[in-house]
Design a protein around this motif. Structure first.
Motif, PDB file in Angstrom:
ATOM      1  N   SER A   1      13.147   9.582 -40.705  1.00 54.99           N
ATOM      2  CA  SER A   1      14.198  10.438 -41.252  1.00 54.99           C
ATOM      3  C   SER A   1      14.598  11.469 -40.205  1.00 54.99           C
ATOM      4  O   SER A   1      13.860  11.755 -39.272  1.00 54.99           O
ATOM      5  N   GLU A   2      15.788  12.039 -40.390  1.00 54.88           N
ATOM      6  CA  GLU A   2      16.285  13.000 -39.402  1.00 54.88           C
ATOM      7  C   GLU A   2      15.376  14.223 -39.318  1.00 54.88           C
ATOM      8  O   GLU A   2      15.123  14.735 -38.235  1.00 54.88           O
ATOM      9  N   ASP A   3      14.849  14.704 -40.468  1.00 51.89           N
ATOM     10  CA  ASP A   3      13.935  15.856 -40.441  1.00 51.89           C
ATOM     11  C   ASP A   3      12.687  15.531 -39.638  1.00 51.89           C
ATOM     12  O   ASP A   3      12.220  16.353 -38.848  1.00 51.89           O
ATOM     13  N   CYS A   4      12.131  14.334 -39.849  1.00 51.23           N
ATOM     14  CA  CYS A   4      10.939  13.932 -39.096  1.00 51.23           C
ATOM     15  C   CYS A   4      11.259  13.801 -37.619  1.00 51.23           C
ATOM     16  O   CYS A   4      10.459  14.174 -36.769  1.00 51.23           O
ATOM     17  N   GLU A   5      12.457  13.268 -37.320  1.00 50.15           N
ATOM     18  CA  GLU A   5      12.844  13.106 -35.922  1.00 50.15           C
ATOM     19  C   GLU A   5      12.994  14.459 -35.237  1.00 50.15           C
ATOM     20  O   GLU A   5      12.555  14.647 -34.108  1.00 50.15           O
ATOM     21  N   ILE A   6      13.588  15.427 -35.915  1.00 57.66           N
ATOM     22  CA  ILE A   6      13.720  16.772 -35.345  1.00 57.66           C
ATOM     23  C   ILE A   6      12.341  17.340 -35.039  1.00 57.66           C
ATOM     24  O   ILE A   6      12.108  17.873 -33.963  1.00 57.66           O
ATOM     25  N   GLU A   7      11.426  17.209 -35.985  1.00 58.07           N
ATOM     26  CA  GLU A   7      10.079  17.728 -35.778  1.00 58.07           C
ATOM     27  C   GLU A   7       9.364  17.006 -34.647  1.00 58.07           C
ATOM     28  O   GLU A   7       8.685  17.633 -33.830  1.00 58.07           O
ATOM     29  N   ALA A   8       9.516  15.684 -34.576  1.00 60.22           N
ATOM     30  CA  ALA A   8       8.858  14.907 -33.530  1.00 60.22           C
ATOM     31  C   ALA A   8       9.418  15.250 -32.153  1.00 60.22           C
ATOM     32  O   ALA A   8       8.656  15.432 -31.191  1.00 60.22           O
ATOM     33  N   VAL A   9      10.740  15.343 -32.039  1.00 58.94           N
ATOM     34  CA  VAL A   9      11.354  15.688 -30.756  1.00 58.94           C
ATOM     35  C   VAL A   9      10.965  17.106 -30.358  1.00 58.94           C
ATOM     36  O   VAL A   9      10.609  17.360 -29.196  1.00 58.94           O
ATOM     37  N   ALA A  10      11.010  18.039 -31.286  1.00 56.89           N
ATOM     38  CA  ALA A  10      10.624  19.423 -30.983  1.00 56.89           C
ATOM     39  C   ALA A  10       9.167  19.491 -30.531  1.00 56.89           C
ATOM     40  O   ALA A  10       8.838  20.211 -29.579  1.00 56.89           O
TER      41      ALA A  10
ATOM     42  N   ARG B   1       1.656  11.294 -23.157  1.00 59.90           N
ATOM     43  CA  ARG B   1       3.019  11.831 -23.203  1.00 59.90           C
ATOM     44  C   ARG B   1       4.054  10.723 -23.000  1.00 59.90           C
ATOM     45  O   ARG B   1       5.091  10.724 -23.649  1.00 59.90           O
ATOM     46  N   LEU B   2       3.766   9.779 -22.115  1.00 59.93           N
ATOM     47  CA  LEU B   2       4.674   8.640 -21.926  1.00 59.93           C
ATOM     48  C   LEU B   2       4.833   7.868 -23.228  1.00 59.93           C
ATOM     49  O   LEU B   2       5.952   7.494 -23.606  1.00 59.93           O
ATOM     50  N   ASP B   3       3.728   7.638 -23.929  1.00 61.07           N
ATOM     51  CA  ASP B   3       3.788   6.945 -25.222  1.00 61.07           C
ATOM     52  C   ASP B   3       4.627   7.730 -26.221  1.00 61.07           C
ATOM     53  O   ASP B   3       5.449   7.159 -26.930  1.00 61.07           O
ATOM     54  N   ASP B   4       4.418   9.048 -26.274  1.00 61.82           N
ATOM     55  CA  ASP B   4       5.186   9.891 -27.202  1.00 61.82           C
ATOM     56  C   ASP B   4       6.680   9.818 -26.891  1.00 61.82           C
ATOM     57  O   ASP B   4       7.509   9.671 -27.796  1.00 61.82           O
ATOM     58  N   LEU B   5       7.035   9.908 -25.621  1.00 63.28           N
ATOM     59  CA  LEU B   5       8.446   9.885 -25.217  1.00 63.28           C
ATOM     60  C   LEU B   5       9.077   8.517 -25.447  1.00 63.28           C
ATOM     61  O   LEU B   5      10.231   8.424 -25.871  1.00 63.28           O
ATOM     62  N   ARG B   6       8.324   7.464 -25.193  1.00 65.68           N
ATOM     63  CA  ARG B   6       8.848   6.104 -25.440  1.00 65.68           C
ATOM     64  C   ARG B   6       9.032   5.862 -26.929  1.00 65.68           C
ATOM     65  O   ARG B   6      10.000   5.228 -27.351  1.00 65.68           O
ATOM     66  N   GLU B   7       8.113   6.347 -27.739  1.00 66.29           N
ATOM     67  CA  GLU B   7       8.214   6.181 -29.193  1.00 66.29           C
ATOM     68  C   GLU B   7       9.493   6.824 -29.733  1.00 66.29           C
ATOM     69  O   GLU B   7      10.107   6.308 -30.662  1.00 66.29           O
ATOM     70  N   LEU B   8       9.919   7.917 -29.134  1.00 68.29           N
ATOM     71  CA  LEU B   8      11.143   8.601 -29.551  1.00 68.29           C
ATOM     72  C   LEU B   8      12.379   8.073 -28.814  1.00 68.29           C
ATOM     73  O   LEU B   8      13.479   8.590 -28.985  1.00 68.29           O
ATOM     74  N   ASP B   9      12.186   7.058 -27.983  1.00 63.91           N
ATOM     75  CA  ASP B   9      13.264   6.435 -27.210  1.00 63.91           C
ATOM     76  C   ASP B   9      13.929   7.431 -26.268  1.00 63.91           C
ATOM     77  O   ASP B   9      15.137   7.395 -26.056  1.00 63.91           O
TER      78      ASP B   9
END
Length: 114
Positions: free
Chosen positions: A2-11, A50-58
Motif C-alpha cells: 500500500s502507499e502508506d507502507c511504501e512511504i514508510e519503507a522508503v523513508a 542495504r542493497l537488498d532493501d533498495l532492490r526490494e523497493l525498486d
C-alpha cells in the motif's frame, strides 16, 4: 504494498546513511558490493542488507557485467530512480518515485514508435 507502507519503507531506507551513499554512488556508475563497502566505509554484510532493501523497493537494480581482470562476470548495482516526491494532497501524503527507464523498455518504445 500500500502507499502508506511504501512511504514508510522508503523513508526508513533513506534514513540510513549507508543506503543514501549507495544511491548517490551508484547514480554515477554501476558498482560492486566490494567497491560500495569501501565507499560507504561499511562492512559487506551491512552493504548487502542495504542493497537488498533498495532492490526490494525498486530503487536499485542488479546487473551482471564482464570482469576484464578475472575473465568472469561480476554483479554490480545501479540506481534505478531519479526522483522521490512526497506530496500532501487532500490531507494525505502521496509518494511518487520517478524511475529510470530500463534499456529494454526504451528499445521497445523505440521499435513500437516506428
Amino acid at each position: 504494498m500500500s502507499e502508506d507502507c511504501e512511504i514508510e519503507a522508503v523513508a526508513a531506507v533513506l534514513e540510513d546513511g549507508t543506503a543514501r551513499t549507495i544511491l548517490t554512488q551508484t547514480s554515477l556508475e554501476p558498482m560492486s558490493a566490494t567497491t560500495l563497502s569501501e565507499r560507504c566505509d561499511a562492512s559487506k554484510p551491512t552493504v548487502y542488507r542495504r542493497l537488498d532493501d533498495l532492490r526490494e523497493l525498486d530503487l536499485l537494480v542488479e546487473q551482471t557485467e564482464p570482469d576484464p581482470e578475472g575473465g568472469h562476470h561480476q554483479t554490480v548495482y545501479a540506481t534505478n530512480m531519479e526522483r522521490i516526491t512526497v506530496e500532501l494532497r487532500d490531507g494525505e501524503l502521496h509518494l511518487s518515485v520517478d524511475r529510470r527507464p530500463d534499456i529494454a523498455d526504451r528499445f521497445t518504445r523505440l521499435i513500437e514508435g516506428i
